[in-house]
Scaffold this motif. Structure first.
Motif, PDB file in Angstrom:
ATOM      1  N   ALA A 349       2.416   5.963  16.931  1.00 17.21           N
ATOM      2  CA  ALA A 349       3.299   5.524  15.851  1.00 17.21           C
ATOM      3  C   ALA A 349       2.973   4.088  15.443  1.00 17.21           C
ATOM      4  CB  ALA A 349       4.758   5.630  16.295  1.00 17.21           C
ATOM      5  N   GLY A 350       2.702   3.224  16.442  1.00 15.23           N
ATOM      6  CA  GLY A 350       2.361   1.844  16.137  1.00 15.23           C
ATOM      7  C   GLY A 350       1.121   1.736  15.271  1.00 15.23           C
ATOM      8  N   SER A 351       0.095   2.537  15.598  1.00 13.18           N
ATOM      9  CA  SER A 351      -1.121   2.518  14.787  1.00 13.18           C
ATOM     10  C   SER A 351      -0.870   3.096  13.402  1.00 13.18           C
ATOM     11  CB  SER A 351      -2.232   3.304  15.489  1.00 13.18           C
ATOM     12  OG  SER A 351      -2.652   2.632  16.648  1.00 13.18           O
ATOM     13  N   TRP A 352      -0.049   4.142  13.321  1.00 15.47           N
ATOM     14  CA  TRP A 352       0.247   4.754  12.031  1.00 15.47           C
ATOM     15  C   TRP A 352       1.057   3.810  11.149  1.00 15.47           C
ATOM     16  CZ3 TRP A 352      -1.931   7.818   8.984  1.00 15.47           C
ATOM     17  CH2 TRP A 352      -1.263   8.462   7.945  1.00 15.47           C
ATOM     18  N   VAL A 353       1.930   3.021  11.759  1.00 16.55           N
ATOM     19  CA  VAL A 353       2.665   2.011  10.995  1.00 16.55           C
ATOM     20  C   VAL A 353       1.689   1.024  10.367  1.00 16.55           C
ATOM     21  CG1 VAL A 353       4.227   0.026  11.208  1.00 16.55           C
ATOM     22  CG2 VAL A 353       4.850   2.219  12.221  1.00 16.55           C
ATOM     23  N   GLY A 354       0.634   0.664  11.108  1.00 20.46           N
ATOM     24  CA  GLY A 354      -0.389  -0.202  10.527  1.00 20.46           C
ATOM     25  C   GLY A 354      -1.019   0.414   9.298  1.00 20.46           C
ATOM     26  N   VAL A 355      -1.283   1.720   9.353  1.00 22.94           N
ATOM     27  CA  VAL A 355      -1.853   2.419   8.191  1.00 22.94           C
ATOM     28  C   VAL A 355      -0.847   2.439   7.040  1.00 22.94           C
ATOM     29  CG1 VAL A 355      -2.720   4.623   7.340  1.00 22.94           C
ATOM     30  CG2 VAL A 355      -3.367   3.833   9.627  1.00 22.94           C
ATOM     31  N   LEU A 356       0.409   2.728   7.342  1.00 21.00           N
ATOM     32  CA  LEU A 356       1.444   2.764   6.299  1.00 21.00           C
ATOM     33  C   LEU A 356       1.620   1.390   5.657  1.00 21.00           C
ATOM     34  CD1 LEU A 356       4.150   5.006   8.043  1.00 21.00           C
ATOM     35  CD2 LEU A 356       2.596   5.669   6.187  1.00 21.00           C
ATOM     36  N   PHE A 357       1.583   0.349   6.481  1.00 24.00           N
ATOM     37  CA  PHE A 357       1.694  -0.999   5.923  1.00 24.00           C
ATOM     38  C   PHE A 357       0.475  -1.316   5.057  1.00 24.00           C
ATOM     39  CE2 PHE A 357       4.898  -3.356   8.847  1.00 24.00           C
ATOM     40  CZ  PHE A 357       5.831  -2.362   8.631  1.00 24.00           C
ATOM     41  N   ALA A 358      -0.684  -0.814   5.461  1.00 21.30           N
ATOM     42  CA  ALA A 358      -1.885  -0.998   4.641  1.00 21.30           C
ATOM     43  C   ALA A 358      -1.727  -0.281   3.304  1.00 21.30           C
ATOM     44  CB  ALA A 358      -3.105  -0.471   5.381  1.00 21.30           C
TER      45      ALA A 358
END
Length: 499
Positions: A349-358
């Motif tokens: 989830a933490g890595s996916w949040v990075g993608v979503l923020f990108a």
């Protein structure tokens, strides 16, 4: 009287390119600080407290930097010395933070990182006003927003790319930060320094003589003017005491399990009253030529447009800080069904949040050049109000979504409002402020970005623990309500003309 020359694409690029690097540091902080704290053992209800240093730092640093940068001139110019010093300190903090040996060390490093980002970031806002004529400022702030979006894309997606492209580990034993996060911070530190150096070395600022030829008064001209004597210090002190009493009442009534963090807000209100009393005493004693009295006086006499925009910023940034602090635990629960920071699902989830923020940053980069076109038709104020409403709907979308890919849809809305937040208030503000005080007023405007962050950092943890300790998703509904209030507050803002 001369006018500022019209600058071309390359010059607009050079003026704002440093913001690309600053935003890399800012985005790495936003997307990963909570993850680092939780990896080191911080409970979710204390995450807001860990972030308290950042808004406090901005509250103190930005007006000071604005005040002094208005009065600075040297070999590097007026604003560029601050860009450079802040960038060097930021790079050092980015290298250290993911290697913090304890929660305390991480909190101290976050404070240093945020202070350094503020030292670099605040003069960049005034820099556009210095270098561009009023009619070119929308384009100048659009360039800044584009670089902010591009920098955030690079920073937010870095840990995900390191894991999925280069095979860097995204998990770590309890108490340690994953390698993907650490290497992402190293990359960000290097990029930040390179980008800021680009602006420092490629832009020549206008000299004091050139600014005078443009008809701009110097900040020093204000030093001879009569100083404002604050008269409401005692009321602010009483207000702080009242807020402290309300917090104590809420604790006693069981409406708030623990208000210890919220007392920071009460103390801050009272301290502002003390600062007013001290400033008034200094002015009456004929010793008003000091930074405290200048900033307190400027705050009391800020233009009407800025005063009305301040309320909009207050609500807007309250919603944004809720998103930045709580998105990772929200999506971990909504999509992966876990709240355990050491679990594989939480780290995914933490890595996916990075993608979503990108994604939202990428949308903002594109919208940055589309929104000025809309503003020409309906005005910057109405454009910003519409975008704030889109943002409120996007937060509701995060709350309602339980699908990994489905989270992309509300992030498009977040990107639209983020582009507007970074562009439209500054277009409205720059055309309403006296040029000689552009730096200090941009710093004071940051009060209304920082105060809601401080309130969220001190109060939200207690709200979560008391009302929905196992349902962090409700934080997104709170954010939606606060963003909607910002949209309503825009109805009071009058749009100044650009000469």
């Amino acid at each position: 009287m001369q006018t500022r020359p019209t600058l071309g694409f390359a010059q607009l690029w050079n003026i704002s390119f440093g913001f690309f690097g600053i935003q890399i540091g800012f985005a790495l902080q936003n997307a990963n600080a909570s993850r680092i704290f939780q990896s080191l053992g911080t409970p979710i209800d204390q995450l807001g407290l860990m972030w308290i240093a950042a808004p406090l730092t901005g509250l103190l640093v930005q007006p000071l930097i604005g005040h002094y940068s208005d009065r600075t001139w040297g070999r590097l110019g007026r604003r560029r010395p601050y860009f450079l010093v802040g960038a060097i300190l930021c790079t050092c903090a980015l290298f250290f933070m993911p290697n913090s040996p304890s929660i305390l060390a991480a909190a101290i490093t976050l404070w240093i990182l945020d202070a350094s980002l503020n030292v670099s970031m605040e003069p960049f806002r005034a820099f556009v006003g210095d270098m561009l004529a009023p009619k070119q400022r929308p384009a100048g702030y659009a360039f800044q927003t584009w670089f902010i979006g591009a920098g955030a894309v690079v920073a937010s997606i870095a840990p995900y790319v390191l894991e999925n492209v280069f095979g860097v580990s995204n998990t770590a034993p309890a108490g340690q930060v994953p390698d993907a996060v650490r290497y992402g911070f190293y990359f960000g530190g290097v990029m930040l320094l390179i980008a800021v150096l680009w602006t420092v070395l490629t832009v020549r600022e206008y000299s004091p003589a050139e600014m005078a030829a443009f008809g701009e008064e110097t900040a020093e001209a204000d030093d001879a003017a009569p100083m404002v004597v604050p008269t409401r210090g005692a009321l602010w002190i009483v207000g702080g005491a009242v807020v402290a009493g309300l917090i104590a009442w809420a604790e006693a009534a069981g409406a708030l399990e623990s208000g210890r963090e919220a007392y920071f807000v009460a103390a801050g209100i009272a301290l502002y009253g003390v600062a007013q009393l001290v400033s008034a005493a200094l002015v009456r004693a004929g010793r008003g030529d000091n930074v405290l009295s200048h900033i307190i006086g400027d705050l009391a006499t800020m233009p009407d447009t800025m005063r009305r925009l301040a309320l909009v910023q207050f609500f807007t940034w309250g919603a944004l800080i809720i998103m930045w602090v709580y998105t990772t635990p929200v999506i971990a629960q909504q999509v992966w069904g876990t709240v355990d920071p050491a679990s594989d699902g939480y780290n995914q989830a933490g890595s996916w949040v990075g993608v979503l923020f990108a994604i939202y940053s990428g949308v903002a980069a594109v919208a940055a050049f589309a929104l000025p076109l809309l503003a020409r038709r309906i005005g910057a104020g109405r454009t910003h109000m519409l975008c704030l409403a889109v943002g409120a709907a996007a937060y509701i979308g995060i709350y309602l979504t339980h699908d990994r890919l489905g989270m992309i849809v509300p992030m498009v809305g977040i990107g639209i409002v983020w582009a507007s937040v970074l562009t439209m208030p500054y277009v409205l503000l720059a055309n309403a402020l006296p040029q000689r005080k552009l730096g200090v007023y941009m710093g004071i405007f940051n009060f209304f970005i920082v105060l809601p962050q401080l309130i969220v950092a001190t109060v939200m943890g207690g709200v979560i623990k008391t009302w929905f300790p196992t349902q962090p998703a409700y934080t997104m509904l709170v954010a939606a309500a606060v963003m909607a209030l910002a949209a309503v507050a825009m109805l009071r803002v009058r749009e100044p003309s650009a000469a």
